[in-house]
Design an enzyme around this catalytic site. Structure first.
Site, mmCIF file in Angstrom:
data_model
loop_
_atom_site.group_PDB
_atom_site.id
_atom_site.type_symbol
_atom_site.label_atom_id
_atom_site.label_comp_id
_atom_site.label_asym_id
_atom_site.label_seq_id
_atom_site.Cartn_x
_atom_site.Cartn_y
_atom_site.Cartn_z
ATOM 1 N N SER A 1 -9.260 -13.924 5.145
ATOM 2 C CA SER A 1 -10.221 -12.905 5.579
ATOM 3 C C SER A 1 -11.048 -13.422 6.755
ATOM 4 O O SER A 1 -11.148 -12.770 7.792
ATOM 5 C CB SER A 1 -11.193 -12.552 4.452
ATOM 6 N N SER A 2 -11.630 -14.592 6.567
ATOM 7 C CA SER A 2 -12.500 -15.172 7.598
ATOM 8 C C SER A 2 -11.712 -15.543 8.846
ATOM 9 O O SER A 2 -12.280 -15.720 9.910
ATOM 10 C CB SER A 2 -13.197 -16.422 7.064
ATOM 11 N N TYR B 1 -4.919 -14.529 -4.703
ATOM 12 C CA TYR B 1 -6.193 -14.239 -4.043
ATOM 13 C C TYR B 1 -6.744 -12.927 -4.587
ATOM 14 O O TYR B 1 -6.176 -11.864 -4.347
ATOM 15 C CB TYR B 1 -5.957 -14.153 -2.527
ATOM 16 N N LYS C 1 -7.818 -17.896 -6.197
ATOM 17 C CA LYS C 1 -9.051 -17.909 -5.405
ATOM 18 C C LYS C 1 -9.764 -16.638 -5.782
ATOM 19 O O LYS C 1 -9.293 -15.537 -5.487
ATOM 20 C CB LYS C 1 -8.711 -17.920 -3.913
ATOM 21 N N SER D 1 -12.747 -14.171 -5.452
ATOM 22 C CA SER D 1 -13.879 -13.758 -4.620
ATOM 23 C C SER D 1 -14.637 -12.582 -5.210
ATOM 24 O O SER D 1 -15.522 -12.036 -4.557
ATOM 25 C CB SER D 1 -13.410 -13.416 -3.205
ATOM 26 N N GLY E 1 -14.991 -18.043 -4.841
ATOM 27 C CA GLY E 1 -14.974 -17.261 -3.602
ATOM 28 C C GLY E 1 -16.347 -16.958 -3.032
ATOM 29 O O GLY E 1 -16.607 -17.249 -1.867
ATOM 30 N N ASP F 1 -19.689 -17.504 -1.692
ATOM 31 C CA ASP F 1 -20.428 -18.713 -1.286
ATOM 32 C C ASP F 1 -21.843 -18.718 -1.857
ATOM 33 O O ASP F 1 -22.434 -19.769 -2.074
ATOM 34 C CB ASP F 1 -20.512 -18.781 0.252
ATOM 35 N N GLU F 2 -22.366 -17.498 -2.088
ATOM 36 C CA GLU F 2 -23.724 -17.369 -2.626
ATOM 37 C C GLU F 2 -23.814 -17.898 -4.060
ATOM 38 O O GLU F 2 -24.889 -18.035 -4.612
ATOM 39 C CB GLU F 2 -24.148 -15.882 -2.637
ATOM 40 N N GLY G 1 -16.084 -18.458 3.406
ATOM 41 C CA GLY G 1 -16.186 -17.996 4.777
ATOM 42 C C GLY G 1 -17.412 -18.499 5.521
ATOM 43 O O GLY G 1 -17.476 -18.404 6.741
HETATM 44 C C1 HMN Z 1 -11.412 -15.956 3.293
HETATM 45 O O1 HMN Z 1 -11.343 -16.278 4.458
HETATM 46 O O2 HMN Z 1 -10.411 -15.518 2.723
HETATM 47 C C2 HMN Z 1 -12.793 -16.087 2.641
HETATM 48 O O3 HMN Z 1 -12.912 -17.335 2.088
HETATM 49 C C3 HMN Z 1 -13.193 -15.029 1.655
HETATM 50 C C4 HMN Z 1 -14.469 -15.438 0.957
HETATM 51 O O4 HMN Z 1 -14.372 -15.392 -0.428
HETATM 52 C C5 HMN Z 1 -15.632 -14.624 1.454
HETATM 53 N N1 HMN Z 1 -15.662 -13.325 0.841
HETATM 54 C C6 HMN Z 1 -15.655 -12.198 1.559
HETATM 55 O O5 HMN Z 1 -15.565 -12.185 2.764
HETATM 56 C C7 HMN Z 1 -15.744 -10.906 0.791
HETATM 57 C C8 HMN Z 1 -16.917 -15.347 1.143
HETATM 58 O O6 HMN Z 1 -16.827 -16.677 1.547
HETATM 59 C C9 HMN Z 1 -18.065 -14.663 1.885
HETATM 60 O O7 HMN Z 1 -17.827 -14.732 3.264
HETATM 61 C C10 HMN Z 1 -19.380 -15.344 1.586
HETATM 62 O O8 HMN Z 1 -19.574 -15.395 0.203
HETATM 63 C C11 HMN Z 1 -20.551 -14.657 2.285
HETATM 64 O O9 HMN Z 1 -20.824 -13.407 1.704
#
Ligand code: HMN
Length: 294
Positions: free
Chosen positions: A46-47, A135, A163, A165, A188, A190-191, A207
């Site tokens: 996603s990121s 995922y 993984k 999220s 997943g 980060d918070e 991300g």
């Molecule tokens: C990816 O690149 O696949 C990310 O790691 C996905 C990841 O779980 C992110 N979730 C979403 O984008 C919905 C989180 O890291 C997210 O960016 C973070 O918790 C900030 O909200």
């Protein structure tokens, strides 16, 4: 399984000034993160804006990262794509490049039955000898992995982890309980890194790690040493930063990329329809960098 433990930044798309995938900038970001001491990378997820890249662009990213870091840290290739056909092409390519594992979102756009989701993931797994990490990201795919499908997938020896999220930390606990000791659950959200780790996640993929790798590595250290007071404190700092990253007029990834620029790493901005940071908000990125550095 040991090599899948730790802090795995979700790798960002690296563009040149014209918005094309940049080899040199991809390599630069690899070195930058590697030198921070991360345990591995999750590439083209996603990121990584994978959803906005064509097959050639995704292959290019997978290749540049593998050529730079293969053998040094654990590399997971995200190969989820609109069609099974493309996903299988990416999976085979990732295997050729020496990736340690594959991962994929469930099918997107059409709401398909679980039988189709099962077949999609299974065809990807059948295409290579690599281990596979499911995922689960319901907020973007619209599908929330059920325990039933999870159990069915787990019968395949290639499935070594998930993984997760989704926001309920309970999901992490349930997948770990079902998966067992040798099954890797990646946090997943980060918070909730600390919460995820305490309730059963073995590792994290995130991300926002790339914007503040030191903080997540420190948080991991505190969890490992059982220093939960400090771990909680870092998590709260991280959350203030994530909220700030989401408060400007561009997408979170564009804000992160501006933060990276202030750290001397230029990987361009984001691809539309994601929006860049503009105007006065660009100035505010400095304050976010301050928050991270303090
Ligand atoms: C990816 O690149 O696949 C990310 O790691 C996905 C990841 O779980 C992110 N979730 C979403 O984008 C919905 C989180 O890291 C997210 O960016 C973070 O918790 C900030 O909200």
């Amino acid at each position: 399984v040991e090599k899948f433990k730790g802090v795995f930044p979700a790798f960002y798309a690296c563009y040149d000034e014209a918005g094309e995938i940049s080899e040199s900038r991809t390599i630069e970001l690899c070195h930058y993160l590697y030198e921070k001491g991360i345990n591995g990378l999750y590439v083209s997820g996603s990121s990584g804006e994978c959803i906005y890249h064509n097959l050639e662009e995704r292959k290019a990213t997978l290749k540049y990262v593998a050529e730079t870091l293969r053998g040094k840290i654990t590399l997971i290739a995200h190969v989820g794509a609109p069609s099974t056909r493309e996903s299988v092409i990416l999976a085979k390519y990732a295997e050729e490049l020496g990736y340690d594992a594959l991962s994929a979102i469930p099918p997107i756009y059409f709401r398909l039955p679980e039988s189709a989701i099962f077949n999609y993931w299974t065809e990807i797994m059948d295409a290579t000898e690599l281990p596979f990490i499911i995922y689960n990201i319901p907020q973007t795919t619209g599908y929330s992995l059920s325990i039933n499908l999870f159990r069915k997938l787990k019968e395949n020896k290639k499935v070594i982890g998930v993984k997760n999220s989704s926001m309920p930390v309970l999901d992490i606990e349930r997948f770990k309980a079902e998966g067992g000791d040798n099954f890797i659950v990646f946090n997943g959200p980060d918070e909730q890194y600390i919460s995820g780790r305490l309730i059963g996640a073995d590792s994290g993929i995130g991300g926002t790690y790339g914007a503040m790798p030191e903080l997540f590595l420190k948080a991991e250290e505190f969890v490992k040493s059982g220093n939960f007071e400090q771990a909680g404190k870092i998590q709260r700092d991280i959350n203030d930063i994530i909220i700030a990253l989401c408060s400007l007029n561009g997408s979170m990834y564009s804000v992160i990329k501006e933060v990276l620029k202030l750290n001397g790493i230029n990987i361009g901005s984001v691809r539309g329809p994601l929006e860049p940071v503009t105007g006065e908000d660009l100035e505010k990125v400095k304050d976010i960098k301050q928050m991270i550095d303090n």
